[in-house]
Every structure is written in C-alpha cells, then in structure tokens.
Design an enzyme around this catalytic site. Structure first.
Site, PDB file in Angstrom:
ATOM      1  N   ARG A  72      95.847  38.222  61.236  1.00 23.23           N
ATOM      2  CA  ARG A  72      94.627  38.995  61.978  1.00 23.23           C
ATOM      3  C   ARG A  72      93.923  37.649  62.572  1.00 23.23           C
ATOM      4  O   ARG A  72      93.680  36.688  61.889  1.00 23.23           O
ATOM      5  CB  ARG A  72      93.840  39.729  61.337  1.00 23.23           C
ATOM      6  CG  ARG A  72      94.574  40.873  60.752  1.00 23.23           C
ATOM      7  CD  ARG A  72      94.310  42.046  61.763  1.00 23.23           C
ATOM      8  NE  ARG A  72      94.977  43.280  61.503  1.00 23.23           N
ATOM      9  CZ  ARG A  72      94.531  44.404  60.709  1.00 23.23           C
ATOM     10  NH1 ARG A  72      93.118  44.363  60.364  1.00 23.23           N
ATOM     11  NH2 ARG A  72      95.150  45.538  60.517  1.00 23.23           N
ATOM     12  N   LYS A 112      88.238  28.874  55.374  1.00 22.26           N
ATOM     13  CA  LYS A 112      87.017  28.346  54.387  1.00 22.26           C
ATOM     14  C   LYS A 112      86.923  26.724  55.154  1.00 22.26           C
ATOM     15  O   LYS A 112      87.911  26.081  55.462  1.00 22.26           O
ATOM     16  CB  LYS A 112      87.347  28.068  53.282  1.00 22.26           C
ATOM     17  CG  LYS A 112      86.169  28.090  52.356  1.00 22.26           C
ATOM     18  CD  LYS A 112      85.482  29.528  52.212  1.00 22.26           C
ATOM     19  CE  LYS A 112      84.206  29.625  51.367  1.00 22.26           C
ATOM     20  NZ  LYS A 112      83.888  30.812  51.382  1.00 22.26           N
TER      21      LYS A 112
HETATM   22  P1  NAD Z   1      73.915  28.554  46.910  1.00 19.36           P
HETATM   23  O1  NAD Z   1      74.227  27.302  47.161  1.00 19.36           O
HETATM   24  O2  NAD Z   1      73.018  29.534  47.617  1.00 19.36           O
HETATM   25  O3  NAD Z   1      73.740  28.645  45.213  1.00 19.36           O
HETATM   26  C1  NAD Z   1      74.374  28.474  44.226  1.00 19.36           C
HETATM   27  C2  NAD Z   1      73.438  28.081  43.152  1.00 19.36           C
HETATM   28  O4  NAD Z   1      74.236  27.775  41.944  1.00 19.36           O
HETATM   29  C3  NAD Z   1      72.388  26.838  43.180  1.00 19.36           C
HETATM   30  O5  NAD Z   1      71.189  27.346  43.163  1.00 19.36           O
HETATM   31  C4  NAD Z   1      73.155  25.965  42.274  1.00 19.36           C
HETATM   32  O6  NAD Z   1      71.834  25.091  41.697  1.00 19.36           O
HETATM   33  C5  NAD Z   1      73.455  26.809  41.122  1.00 19.36           C
HETATM   34  N1  NAD Z   1      74.605  26.200  40.167  1.00 19.36           N
HETATM   35  C6  NAD Z   1      75.554  25.231  40.764  1.00 19.36           C
HETATM   36  N2  NAD Z   1      76.181  24.820  39.748  1.00 19.36           N
HETATM   37  C7  NAD Z   1      75.843  25.401  38.521  1.00 19.36           C
HETATM   38  C8  NAD Z   1      76.152  25.783  37.052  1.00 19.36           C
HETATM   39  N3  NAD Z   1      77.018  24.850  36.877  1.00 19.36           N
HETATM   40  N4  NAD Z   1      75.420  26.108  36.389  1.00 19.36           N
HETATM   41  C9  NAD Z   1      74.434  26.963  36.966  1.00 19.36           C
HETATM   42  N5  NAD Z   1      73.832  26.840  38.166  1.00 19.36           N
HETATM   43  C10 NAD Z   1      74.655  26.265  38.897  1.00 19.36           C
HETATM   44  O7  NAD Z   1      75.426  29.132  47.072  1.00 19.36           O
HETATM   45  P2  NAD Z   1      75.856  30.848  47.245  1.00 19.36           P
HETATM   46  O8  NAD Z   1      75.962  31.041  48.495  1.00 19.36           O
HETATM   47  O9  NAD Z   1      74.907  31.711  46.486  1.00 19.36           O
HETATM   48  O10 NAD Z   1      77.298  30.822  46.575  1.00 19.36           O
HETATM   49  C11 NAD Z   1      77.389  30.789  45.303  1.00 19.36           C
HETATM   50  C12 NAD Z   1      79.043  31.388  45.098  1.00 19.36           C
HETATM   51  O11 NAD Z   1      79.010  32.781  45.877  1.00 19.36           O
HETATM   52  C13 NAD Z   1      80.036  30.536  45.536  1.00 19.36           C
HETATM   53  O12 NAD Z   1      81.052  30.500  44.940  1.00 19.36           O
HETATM   54  C14 NAD Z   1      80.214  31.053  46.901  1.00 19.36           C
HETATM   55  O13 NAD Z   1      81.553  30.531  47.393  1.00 19.36           O
HETATM   56  C15 NAD Z   1      80.399  32.577  46.587  1.00 19.36           C
HETATM   57  N6  NAD Z   1      79.915  33.391  47.761  1.00 19.36           N
HETATM   58  C16 NAD Z   1      78.943  33.156  48.735  1.00 19.36           C
HETATM   59  C17 NAD Z   1      78.692  33.869  49.799  1.00 19.36           C
HETATM   60  C18 NAD Z   1      77.526  33.937  50.712  1.00 19.36           C
HETATM   61  O14 NAD Z   1      77.408  34.803  51.261  1.00 19.36           O
HETATM   62  N7  NAD Z   1      76.582  33.008  50.606  1.00 19.36           N
HETATM   63  C19 NAD Z   1      79.607  35.062  50.116  1.00 19.36           C
HETATM   64  C20 NAD Z   1      80.754  35.290  49.317  1.00 19.36           C
HETATM   65  C21 NAD Z   1      80.859  34.553  48.056  1.00 19.36           C
END
Ligand code: NAD
Length: 477
Positions: A72, A112
């Site tokens: 897609r 990605k």
């Molecule tokens: P972000 O950067 O906004 O936040 C991630 C947080 O996790 C940060 O505050 C960081 O300090 C903390 N962190 C990192 N390693 C850590 C650890 N070992 N222990 C505790 N805290 C830790 O990122 P996000 O956008 O919230 O993304 C988080 C996850 O969600 C990722 O796996 C991302 O792929 C997934 N995700 C994000 C979105 C989105 O819309 N942003 C959508 C789907 C999936």
C-alpha cells in the site's frame, strides 16, 4: 552501553524477534510460502552518511529510512532520534508499522527512519540542521512525499522536528498542492491535526478499556472488569508514557509507579501525574517527588506488584532475564518491541496477558492518517457540517419541546445540540478504530484454541489483510 536497549539481547536482534513473532503466526494462516516471504521481507533500506557542522567542525551523521512494505502506498512510519539507532532497529520498527497499519485499517505500507544522535546532547540549532539535511537526503532519493513515504514523530522527535521536515520539503516542492501531506505529527498551525500529539497514549487507554471490559477474559487472569482502581506501573514518561498515564488516571486507574532514565518512583496510593510532570520540569528529575519512594534501579519498577504494566520507553525491556520476576497481570505494550519472544514465553506460562505493540500503540498512526486525509482534503474536520448538525439538533429539540410541552435549560440544550469539532471527530475515529481492531483480534484468538498469545492473533489479522492486497493484484493466486 548504558541504557542501550539492544545490550540486553542475548541471542537475537530486534528484527529477528519480529520475524520470530511473524513465523509463529504464519502457520495459522495456511498461506503459500512465497506470499508469506514477500509479506515478511523488508522491501528497501536507505542508509545515509552526511556531514553537518557542529560547533567548529563537521560531524558525519549516520541515518536510515526503511520501507518495509509497498503493498500500500504511501509508506508510513516515525523518525527516531537516539544514539542507539541502527539498521536492524529501523527495519524491525518499519516491519511493525506494516502490521500495525493493517490491523487498524490504515491504508499505508510500513516504514521507519532513524538518526543516530543523542537529542539530549545536541542543541536545537544543531538538531534543526541535522533534520533539514536528513530531509534533503530523503528528497534526493525520492524517499519522502505525500504519495511516497510520510514520516511522523517517534522516540526523541515531536512537532518541532516535523515542522522542520515540512518546511524543508516545501522549499524543494514549491506549489505542490498536497505537499503538506509529506509528514504528519506537525503543529496544528502547520497543517497538523488536533489530537495527534496525545493520540498514541489515548489509543493505549481506549485499547485497554475495551480489553478489560470482557468479563470472561478478565476472570481468566484473575482481574475484575473495568479500569477503575486498577494499579498501573509505567516505564517512560515521554510522549506515549505521559499521555497513557494521564488518560488512565482520568479513567480511575492508580498510577503507582513511574520509571525513567534517572530512576523510578513508587507510591501505592497513586501518583498525581500532572504534578509529577511539573516536579520534573522544576527539578530535572522524577526522583524525590513528595509522597513517593525513590527506586534507584529504574528497571526494578517493572517488577512491582500491579494489575497493568505499561512499558512506554524502548524495545527489549522484558526479556528471559527479568520476565520471571514480573508480577503484572497485563503487560500493555505502548512502546514498540518491549517484550522479547523468550520473555513472552515465560510470561505466557505465568498466565500474563500481553497486549501487543502493533495493536496497542496504533493510535499514533491512526491519527496521523486522519492528519494526512486533512492535508489532502485541505479542510479542517468538522468545518463543513458542525453548524448544519447543530441546526438539525436544535430543530429536533424544539419539536420535542413543542410536543411534550417541556423546555430544556440553556446549558442542557447547548450540550445536546453541540456539533462536533475536529478534536471530537478525531477522538471518536480513534476510539472506533481501537475497539474495532481489538474485536477482530479477539475473534481470531477465540477461533484458535491452540493460539497462546494475543500477539499471534494480531499478526494473523495483519497477515491476512496484507495477503488480500497481493492476491487482489493476482501476484499470488
Ligand atoms: P519519547 O522520546 O517522547 O519518550 C520516551 C521516554 O522514555 C523518555 O522520557 C526517555 O527518557 C524514557 N526512557 C528511555 N529509556 C528508558 C529506560 N530504560 N527506562 C525508563 N525510561 C526510559 O518517545 P515516545 O514517542 O514516547 O516513544 C516511546 C515508545 O513508543 C517508543 O518505543 C516508540 O517507538 C513508541 N511509539 C511512539 C509513538 C508516538 O506517536 N510518539 C507511536 C507509536 C509507538
């Protein structure tokens, strides 16, 4: 390397983990081997190295964009800024995007991107230079565009980076009528959509609320129905973790612990999430939050007694090393890939319900899809029908009032006759998507008594839908 999510993997890479999960599900589909191979394989990966001036010298930046599936178009997926970015991780995340989009009926292939930098140790000016140069690299290779590949925020990126990407793209495509659809997660003033920033966290809540509403399913794991009073532990207080915490709290959950890079905090009576965010802004840390106990080793919080554990940070957090010590009844994968296949085996043996990432965190891409639709239609959702709806509702109420002889108060009337704004339409579309997708997954899980995990059911749903695209094209009759 400290906090490197891949450092904990003993045997398999993140991409191999995703492939293992895929293979487990593929046997249930009975589809031809060649078709399964085509669905599983990563179609294209672009590896970049480009120079960016940092201070007085140039630094060579390593970056990637992987397009997992072109069944897609456009392809779609976030851009991650992290020092741990590598090709394997980007490919794994792109693959998850393909399955995620299929599960929630978002008509995109998965992609990605990633840039190997630490955003915390890079100034805003440097980040802007890197982001703009990365976008130019994508443009040069035709790896970005509203009908080609549409990035979005991920770990380490947000609205600001998306605005830079848009601006750079538009500079190279002046007058492109649908150009704003080249990236999602933009600020509202730059063609973004209301509700996108909080969409992933809100989707996590919608998904969980639906899942815990099935009495028999909850009985099987020793839980009662409903989110009210459920105890929740969250890892990662970033975009996804924060909004998941906020919306779960609003549903009556008790957020008893939050883990971050600097450590974790615990309060069995429940943390006030908004106050915690304020405390972190003021002190630079979640630690020493009034009323809560500090936990020095952040990962230890994952092992606390609770109903729902929400990993919302990075991949490979629950592995064969710590899975046996996890006590949560539900693991809600808000992050991508937080549980490894070997960790999952141990958890399933213990009777833990794991809600897979590719379903539970699909709220982000769902609302990104709405944003893309908005950009292509060039009109804000609700603009055309809001007043017309209000007029219809007012006419209905007036008729009922006339027939019954009863008058509604102004406030009551206002509530009933209010037409939907963009945010109402977005949240309603997101809720519908999360509920409908879960029902499809649950149906598959119920049909196969020998299917042990919800992830396998989610993969089966995704593989079936993707296979239909190929079959419709007559490629794999
Ligand atoms: P972000 O950067 O906004 O936040 C991630 C947080 O996790 C940060 O505050 C960081 O300090 C903390 N962190 C990192 N390693 C850590 C650890 N070992 N222990 C505790 N805290 C830790 O990122 P996000 O956008 O919230 O993304 C988080 C996850 O969600 C990722 O796996 C991302 O792929 C997934 N995700 C994000 C979105 C989105 O819309 N942003 C959508 C789907 C999936």
């Amino acid at each position: 390397m400290a906090n490197d999510p891949n450092a904990k993997i003993a045997k398999y890479s993140f991409y191999q983990n995703v492939e293992m999960y895929f293979d487990k599900a593929a046997v249930f589909t009975k589809l031809p081997k060649g078709l399964l191979e085509q669905i599983k394989v990563c179609n294209s990966v672009y590896t970049m190295h480009f120079p960016v001036k940092m201070g007085n010298e140039y630094q060579v930046i390593e970056a990637y964009r992987a397009q997992h599936s072109h069944h897609r178009m456009p392809t779609k997926g976030g851009i991650r800024y992290s020092i741990h970015v590598n090709q394997d991780e980007v490919m794994a995340l792109a693959a998850l995007m393909t399955y995620k989009c299929a599960i929630v009926d978002v008509p995109f292939g998965g992609a990605k991107g990633g840039i190997k930098i630490s955003p915390r140790n890079t100034t805003a000016k440097q980040l802007e230079r890197i982001t703009r140069r990365y976008t130019v690299e994508l443009i040069k290779k035709n790896f970005i565009g509203p009908g080609i590949d549409v990035p979005a925020p991920d770990y380490g990126t947000g609205e600001r980076e998306m605005a830079w990407i848009l601006d750079t793209y538009m500079s190279y495509h002046p007058g492109q009528i649908d150009g704003y659809g080249c990236v999602t997660g933009k600020p509202v003033s730059q063609g973004g959509i209301r509700g996108r920033t909080e969409a992933t966290g809100r989707g996590v809540m919608f998904g969980l609320r639906e899942i815990v509403s099935y009495k028999d399913d909850m009985k099987a794991i020793g839980m009662t129905v409903g989110l009210k009073d459920k105890t929740v532990v969250i890892q990662g207080l970033g975009n996804v973790g924060y909004y998941a915490a906020k919306f779960m709290e609003e549903e009556g959950c008790k957020i008893i612990a939050i883990a971050e890079l600097e450590g974790a905090i615990h309060d069995p009576n429940g943390l006030d999430v908004m106050k915690l965010v304020k405390h972190r802004k003021e002190t630079g840390s979640i630690l020493n939050f009034p009323g809560a106990t500090n936990i020095a080793i952040s990962a230890a919080a994952l092992e606390l007694e609770c109903d729902i554990l929400i990993p919302a940070a990075l991949e490979n957090q629950i592995t064969e090393e710590n899975a046996s010590r996890i006590k949560a009844k539900i693991i809600a994968e808000a992050a991508n890939g937080p549980v490894t296949p070997m960790g999952e085996e141990i958890l399933l043996e213990k009777g833990c319900l794991i809600i897979p990432d590719m379903y539970l965190n699909a709220g982000g891409v769902t609302v990104s899809y709405f944003e893309w639709l908005k950009n292509l239609s060039h009109v804000r959702f609700g603009r055309m029908q809001k007043r017309a709806d209000e007029s219809t509702y007012n006419n209905i109420i007036s008729t009922v009032e006339r027939l019954t002889g009863r008058q509604l108060g102004e406030k009551e009337r206002g509530m009933i006759t209010r037409g939907a704004d963009e945010i109402d339409i977005v949240n309603s579309g997101l809720e519908e998507t999360m509920i409908e997708a879960y029902r499809q997954i649950r149906e598959v899980a119920k049909k196969h008594k020998d299917m042990k995990s919800m992830r396998t059911a989610a993969f089966v749903v995704a593989i079936q839908k993707i296979s239909e695209s190929y079959m419709a094209m007559g490629i794999f009759p």
